[in-house]
Design an enzyme around this catalytic site. Structure first.
Site, short mmCIF file in Angstrom:
data_model
loop_
_atom_site.label_atom_id
_atom_site.label_comp_id
_atom_site.label_asym_id
_atom_site.label_seq_id
_atom_site.Cartn_x
_atom_site.Cartn_y
_atom_site.Cartn_z
CB SER A 241 16.85 119.90 66.65
OG SER A 241 17.07 120.23 68.01
CG HIS A 271 13.32 117.22 69.63
ND1 HIS A 271 13.82 117.75 70.78
CD2 HIS A 271 14.20 117.62 68.65
CE1 HIS A 271 14.93 118.43 70.52
NE2 HIS A 271 15.18 118.38 69.23
CG HIS A 318 15.25 115.46 79.06
ND1 HIS A 318 16.55 115.13 78.80
CD2 HIS A 318 14.95 116.52 78.28
CE1 HIS A 318 17.02 115.96 77.89
NE2 HIS A 318 16.08 116.83 77.55
NE ARG A 327 15.77 123.15 78.54
CZ ARG A 327 15.71 122.29 77.52
NH1 ARG A 327 16.07 122.70 76.32
NH2 ARG A 327 15.28 121.06 77.69
CG ASP A 373 9.06 121.22 74.88
OD1 ASP A 373 9.42 122.31 74.40
OD2 ASP A 373 9.61 120.14 74.58
NE ARG A 399 17.89 123.60 70.50
CZ ARG A 399 17.61 122.55 71.28
NH1 ARG A 399 17.75 121.37 70.81
NH2 ARG A 399 17.23 122.71 72.53
NE ARG A 419 28.78 104.13 57.06
CZ ARG A 419 28.31 102.91 57.26
NH1 ARG A 419 28.16 102.44 58.49
NH2 ARG A 419 27.99 102.15 56.24
#
Ligand code: HAX
Length: 441
Positions: A241, A271, A318, A327, A373, A399, A419
């Protein structure tokens, strides 16, 4: 908003000068090497991005501007009578690089309160979708509908000087952060409460008001939202994200377009969608076993069944972390304090006792430990929020704080279009055969 912008500009100008000097003197130094395996396997471990707001250590977990989650819980301002940090304070810390005072955090709260108006056509855009649409689809649609409000897009079309990009990105980011709770709560009430909407309470803090608009007036749920919105906000720059928002922003797509792109990435099951997958998996396990609090042996059997069906155990593993996610630990502490006897929460803790050894036994999983999560859903269910398809929207609202703080920094530091170079396997084969010049520019 002038005061916050002025403080930010001072910091950004100073860092801009420092970066110029660093690059002038050391620009050609190598920061790492890239192996063939890395370019085929998700670019793990390639250092290729700069983010000022947070840094992830594989063993320690995330630090925001150098502060761990327990330190943030201690040092960031709280809501009156509360114990958990105000996410507005974290946003200030990520943006300015200094711990906010109570007054600083309150100032951010008041800015967000003033900028939170959502135009009617955004609600109409949500209403145009079937109620059955996934909440993340509704969320991204609403963000795209909000893009009509982008001052970055309008100023760019009018010939904005590139020195002002950061200023327009700042305005859009603040507006977007201010509006997201209203939009997300609207989606929640539309989908799960028959469209019985709740008006914002202009006196509440950002996360407290979000809880209120979703229909949760319980003080301890508001505290959970403050903690939740803080710990999900940022995880350095390479996660899907954050990286997507940054990449799209580098094309000078405005913050609405960039953030919507990032949210499409958050909606993937590897994710952010993992938070819904975890609770769905636990509900299915409880149903299959016919018990509310399965034993460790029952959980172990169910985990093995999941793996044998070619599925991942959601909430575990992860790409960078190699220990239990702090977390997860912060949410576990919240559970121990607020709901130590809750059977679902206890199931999450039993899963934690069982899964790492099983994943270690597979011999291929680099991180057998739980991520953020693995825990969040059980806490939400405790307060009655059982609609797990909505969980990724909560993650997305949080987020926004990190990825948009980063977007403002990226425009202030004049980061160019991103790029990287890619190759074909044919190129690779020729290179392996000794023809090095095939890479091109
Ligand atoms: N269960 C079963 N197998 C797992 C696993 C898990 N939880 N985690 C990793 N593996 C497997 C991988 O699928 C891979 O198998 P193959 O070689 O057969 O393809 C192998 O172990 C090596 O993977 P890895 O190097 O350890 O992990 P990656 O860096 O490739 O992937 C993931 C990291 C987070 C995507 C992965 O651990 C996973 O799929 N976890 C479950 C989903 C999840 O919890 N996602 C949320 C992550 C945190 C986040 O972003 N939150 O928003």
């Amino acid at each position: 908003m002038g005061e916050l912008k002025d403080r930010f500009k001072l910091k950004a100008d100073a860092l801009g000068v420092e970066i110029k000097e660093i690059l002038k003197e050391h620009g050609s130094k190598k920061i790492g090497e890239v192996t063939l395996s890395q370019i085929y396997q998700g670019m793990r471990g390639i250092t290729g991005l700069v983010s000022e707001t947070s840094l992830l250590d594989a063993n320690e977990g995330i630090r925001f501007r150098g502060y761990s989650i327990p330190e943030l819980q201690e040092k960031l301002p709280k809501a009156p009578g509360g114990n958990e940090p105000l996410p507005e304070g974290l946003f200030y810390l990520m943006l300015i690089g200094e711990l906010p005072t109570e007054a600083d955090a309150q100032y951010v709260t008041s800015l967000l309160q003033r900028r939170s108006h959502v135009p009617n056509h955004v609600f109409a855009a949500i209403e145009a979708l079937p109620v059955s649409s996934h909440p993340m689809t509704q969320f991204v649609t609403a963000i795209m509908a909000l893009q009509t409000e982008s001052s970055f897009a309008k100023r760019y079309a009018a010939g904005m000087n590139k020195k002002e990009y950061w200023d327009a990105a700042f305005d859009d980011s603040m507006d977007l952060i201010a509006r997201l709770p209203r939009v997300a709560a609207y989606i929640y009430r539309r989908k799960y409460r028959n469209g019985d909407h709740i008006q914002p309470n202009g006196l509440l803090d950002w996360a407290g008001n979000f809880a209120h608009m979703m229909g949760y007036s319980n003080e301890s749920f508001k505290e959970l939202m403050r903690l939740y919105m803080t710990i999900h906000a940022d995880h350095e720059a390479g996660n899907v994200s954050a990286h997507t928002t940054h990449l799209v922003g580098s094309a000078l797509s405005d913050p609405y377009l960039s953030f919507a792109a990032g949210m499409n990435g958050l909606a993937g099951p590897l994710h952010g969608l993992a938070n819904q997958e975890v609770i769905k998996w636990i509900f299915e396990m409880r149903e299959a076993l016919g018990v509310d609090l399965p034993s460790k042996e029952q959980i172990a059997d169910y985990v093995k069944k999941t793996l044998s069906e070619g599925k991942v155990v959601p909430g575990y593993g992860h790409a960078v972390l190699r220990k239990t996610d702090p977390r997860f630990t912060a949410q576990m502490a919240f559970g121990k304090q607020h709901m130590p006897d809750d059977e679902l929460v206890n199931t999450v803790w039993r899963v934690y006792d069982v899964v790492p050894d099983i994943l270690k036994g597979l011999g291929k999983v680099k991180n057998p430990w739980p991520n953020v999560d693995a825990h969040s859903g059980a806490l939400l269910v405790h307060y009655g929020m059982v609609e797990y398809e909505f969980y990724t929207v909560l993650f997305g609202v949080s987020r926004a704080l990190g990825v948009l703080a980063n977007l403002i920094w990226a425009r202030a530091l004049a980061f160019p279009l991103e790029r990287p170079k890619s190759v074909t396997t044919d190129n690779v084969k020729q290179w392996l055969a000794g023809k090095e010049e095939i890479w091109g520019e």
